[in-house]
Each structure stands twice: as structure tokens, then as C-alpha cells.
Design an enzyme around this catalytic site. Structure first.
Site, PDB file in Angstrom:
ATOM      1  CE  LYS A  35      -7.027 -29.761  20.336  1.00 56.24           C
ATOM      2  NZ  LYS A  35      -5.688 -29.994  20.917  1.00 56.24           N
ATOM      3  NE  ARG A 130       1.972 -30.273  18.417  1.00 55.47           N
ATOM      4  CZ  ARG A 130       0.803 -30.779  18.803  1.00 55.47           C
ATOM      5  NH1 ARG A 130       0.087 -31.530  17.979  1.00 55.47           N
ATOM      6  NH2 ARG A 130       0.334 -30.549  20.016  1.00 55.47           N
ATOM      7  CE1 TYR A 255     -20.489 -43.822  -8.000  1.00 57.44           C
ATOM      8  CE2 TYR A 255     -20.778 -43.352  -5.662  1.00 57.44           C
ATOM      9  CZ  TYR A 255     -21.027 -43.043  -6.995  1.00 57.44           C
ATOM     10  OH  TYR A 255     -21.791 -41.964  -7.309  1.00 57.44           O
TER      11      TYR A 255
HETATM   12  C1  PLP Z   1      -5.761 -30.828  22.030  1.00 55.34           C
HETATM   13  C2  PLP Z   1      -4.862 -30.616  23.164  1.00 55.34           C
HETATM   14  C3  PLP Z   1      -5.103 -31.238  24.397  1.00 55.34           C
HETATM   15  C4  PLP Z   1      -6.248 -32.200  24.622  1.00 55.34           C
HETATM   16  O1  PLP Z   1      -5.953 -33.481  24.137  1.00 55.34           O
HETATM   17  P1  PLP Z   1      -6.967 -34.697  24.451  1.00 55.34           P
HETATM   18  O2  PLP Z   1      -6.274 -35.909  24.010  1.00 55.34           O
HETATM   19  O3  PLP Z   1      -8.194 -34.418  23.638  1.00 55.34           O
HETATM   20  O4  PLP Z   1      -7.258 -34.633  25.890  1.00 55.34           O
HETATM   21  C5  PLP Z   1      -4.260 -30.940  25.450  1.00 55.34           C
HETATM   22  N1  PLP Z   1      -3.227 -30.089  25.298  1.00 55.34           N
HETATM   23  C6  PLP Z   1      -2.959 -29.488  24.125  1.00 55.34           C
HETATM   24  C7  PLP Z   1      -1.790 -28.576  24.010  1.00 55.34           C
HETATM   25  C8  PLP Z   1      -3.745 -29.734  23.026  1.00 55.34           C
HETATM   26  O5  PLP Z   1      -3.481 -29.145  21.857  1.00 55.34           O
END
Ligand code: PLP
Length: 360
Positions: A35, A130, A255
Site C-alpha cells: 500500500k 478500527r 529560518y
Molecule cells: C499496513 C498493514 C500491515 C503491514 O504492517 P507493517 O507494520 O508494515 O508490517 C498489515 N496488515 C494490515 C491490515 C495493514 O493495514
């Protein structure tokens, strides 16, 4: 002279890390999470470099489309699942698995029978709060899914840990127990572990591990780096020194004047800033790498540039390459200096960063 702000993507390192995950979880299938454009590394190049992944996990249907468009044949799992009836049609056309986490999705499925069976992963909320069904609803959810004509009868079960990366983690054990209790006697393939649980909870590897961070060389665990786990950084971020100036004692840099020179000193100006995705919150002292040695950020990061202390680098020259993170400098260290996690840094590269791929 080109600005030289680029991300080098090391596909051999990616494949090495995949091998490490296999060794950590030898009895599980691996869902490679890609993702957010492969955690910022480039979706297509990551997926093509992992022919042995058993599945890919995505968060959008357009990512699934991009993967099918380049001929990826492995399973693809949409980690949030369909939202609208049209999504169901696209998922079926693309042969993408869906998470099913909510009653509204059961209703949509029931209203949209289809001869093309959709492969589903029932998500239970065991404590993350969630996405997911309450564990005590599992039997009912399974019954309703099995009654839908457009659902593949081979259902999968998953849950997600909230605290597997925390130093003190009392919740993961509770979450695992809740899943096991809900699924007692059921022979459904199960998936619980993200990267942190893949490292720390072999008892939760189950049928599928879902790993993102580890593949990209990042340890999700507070206070450690991927390197310490035998992983290699996949992204190395580089820029160049575009000026070297001598700044007088007592003068301030950048800055807000947030750094005052303790003595008259050489300061390098580097061609990267928050407009490229380098974190603006990186403070004085954040390390960069120059000729294989560390130098420290001085002054506030601006949009296009940042400044570094060159007192210990008399050999520095205009045009020299500076590494911001990656090979030789863990992104986890930069994250710690910036009040964030390495995941956010890797995902944050903007379009003006040039991406170059090292072959696998
Ligand atoms: C992003 C995600 C993962 C992977 O998490 P990592 O910490 O990068 O291994 C696994 N399961 C779900 C549902 C996720 O959204």
C-alpha cells in the site's frame, strides 16, 4: 549541475528482506504489503521484484488495477474492502480478495449476487478498535457470507494488532486469545501478524503473515533498526552540496535563527527540503552521511534546502553527494530526530525526487 535529489531503490535488498521474512515465518504464507505506493518505493517495481510473494496487500482498488495491468498474477487483498456496489464489480473483474469488516458490506453482498465468486477475509476487531466485527459475531457473519451466492465458500479470518511494536505490549496476547476463542473449532486460514508480530510473536504467525515494514528494511519496533534484525534498507535518499559557506561565530542559520554558530565554521547547503519529503521537524543534530561519515543538520529544514555542519569535514566539496537515509544511515534514526516513524518518512517522497532502481 542537476539538483541530484534522488531515491535509489535497491531491489536486491528488497529480495534479501523477503528472504529474512521467509526465515522468520517458515510455515506461513507471506502477504507482501504494498500500500501507499509500496511504502513510497514504487508499487510496480516492488511487486515485480517479489515473484515469490504469496499475495499482495493494497489499500486502494486503483493499486490493484495497476498490479493487474503489469501482469501480476498472485492474489491481491484489498485491506479495507469494498465501500460501494461498483467496487464489488471491479474486485470481481480484477479477481481481488476483499476484507469484510462491517455489516453494511454483508448487506451489499447480499444485494448483489454474481456468478464470479469473491474471495473474502473476515476481519475481527480483537482490540484495535478500527476495523472489524466483534469476535462474538463471527458465527453469524460466516453464516451470512455463506448464504451469499457471490461469495467464495473458502473464507479467511484476520485481525490486526494495535501494540505489537510497543516496548510494553500486553494487548497482543489478549487480541490473539480473543481470535482463538472466537475461531475455536473452525478450519479457516488465519492471519494476525504484521511486521512487529512477525518479529516478536512466532505463536501468532498462523497461516499468513502480512508484512510491510520488514520488506523495506525497517524495524517497526521502538528503539531498534532493521539493520539489527539482519534487514537491508531498500531506499537510499541522496542530495548534493550546492554551496559551502563560512559563517561567523554568533551568527544564526536558516529560518527562525534556530541554530547559532558557536565558532566561525563551514556550513554546507544541501539540495533537499520538506518540498521533497525530508521531514521539516528534523532538528539540529539530525545526522546525514557525507563520504561515509556523519555530519549534523544545523538550522531549520526549509522547502528546498537544509544546512549541515562541516567542521569535521574539511574535505567536503560543492557537488558532493549527501545521503539523508538508507545505506549507512538508518531511516529509523532520522525518524527519531523528527518525532515520527520511518514508515512516514519512506511514504513521504514527493514527485520531484528522482527514483532510480538498482537491479535485483
Ligand atoms: C499496513 C498493514 C500491515 C503491514 O504492517 P507493517 O507494520 O508494515 O508490517 C498489515 N496488515 C494490515 C491490515 C495493514 O493495514
Amino acid at each position: 549541475m542537476s539538483r541530484g535529489t534522488r531515491a535509489l531503490i535497491d531491489l536486491a535488498a528488497l529480495r534479501h528482506n523477503f528472504g529474512r521474512v521467509r526465515a522468520l515465518a517458515p510455515h506461513s504464507r507471506i502477504m507482501a504489503i504494498v500500500k501507499a505506493d509500496g511504502y513510497g518505493h514504487g508499487l510496480e517495481r516492488v511487486a515485480q521484484a517479489l515473484p515469490e510473494a504469496d499475495a499482495f496487500g493494497v489499500a486502494t482498488l486503483s493499486d490493484a488495477e495497476r498490479l493487474r495491468a503489469i501482469g501480476i498474477r498472485q492474489r491481491i487483498v484489498h485491506l479495507e474492502g469494498f465501500l460501494e456496489p461498483e467496487d464489488l464489480d471491479r474486485m470481481r473483474a480484477l479477481e481481488v480478495d476483499s476484507i469484510v469488516h462491517h455489516a453494511f458490506q454483508l448487506e451489499l453482498l447480499a444485494q448483489r449476487p454474481d456468478p464470479r465468486p469473491l474471495r473474502c477475509w473476515v476481519k475481527l476487531d480483537t482490540g484495535m478498535h478500527r476495523l472489524g466485527f466483534a469476535p462474538d459475531r463471527l458465527a453469524e457473519v460466516l453464516d451470512r457470507l455463506r448464504a451469499c451466492p457471490g461469495v467464495d465458500p473458502e473464507l479467511n479470518l484476520m485481525t490486526h494488532f494495535a501494540c505489537a511494536d510497543e516496548a510494553e505490549d500486553a494487548l497482543s496476547g489478549v487480541q490473539q486469545a480473543r481470535l482463538e476463542q472466537a475461531a475455536r473449532g473452525l478450519r479457516l486460514p488465519r492471519s494476525l501478524a504484521n511486521s512487529a508480530a512477525t518479529l516478536r510473536r512466532p505463536g501468532a504467525h498462523a497461516d499468513w503473515v502480512r508484512v510491510g515494514g520488514l520488506l523495506y528494511g525497517i524495524s517497526p519496533i521502538d528503539g531498534e533498526t532493521g539493520l539489527e534484525r539482519g534487514l537491508k534498507p531498500v531506499m537510499t535518499l541522496q542530495a548534493r552540496i550546492i554551496a559551502i559557506n563560512t559563517v561567523a561565530a554568533g551568527e544564526s542559520i536558516g529560518y527562525g535563527g534556530g541554530y547559532r554558530c558557536p565558532e566561525t565554521m563551514p556550513v554546507g547547503v544541501v539540495s533537499i527540503g520538506y518540498g521533497d519529503g525530508y521531514p521539516r521537524h528534523a532538528g539540529n543534530g539530525t545526522p546525514v552521511l557525507l563520504h561515509g561519515r556523519r555530519a549534523a543538520l544545523v538550522g531549520r529544514v526549509s522547502m528546498d534546502m537544509l544546512c549541515i555542519d562541516l567542521r569535521a569535514h574539511p574535505d567536503a566539496r560543492i557537488g558532493d553527494i549527501v545521503t539523508l537515509w538508507g545505506q549507512g544511515l538508518p531511516a529509523e534514526d532520522i525518524a527519531r530526530h523528527s518525532g515520527t516513524i520511518a514508515y512516514e518518512l519512506l511514504c513521504g517522497m514527493t514527485r520531484r525526487v528522482q527514483f532510480d532502481t538498482l537491479p535485483s
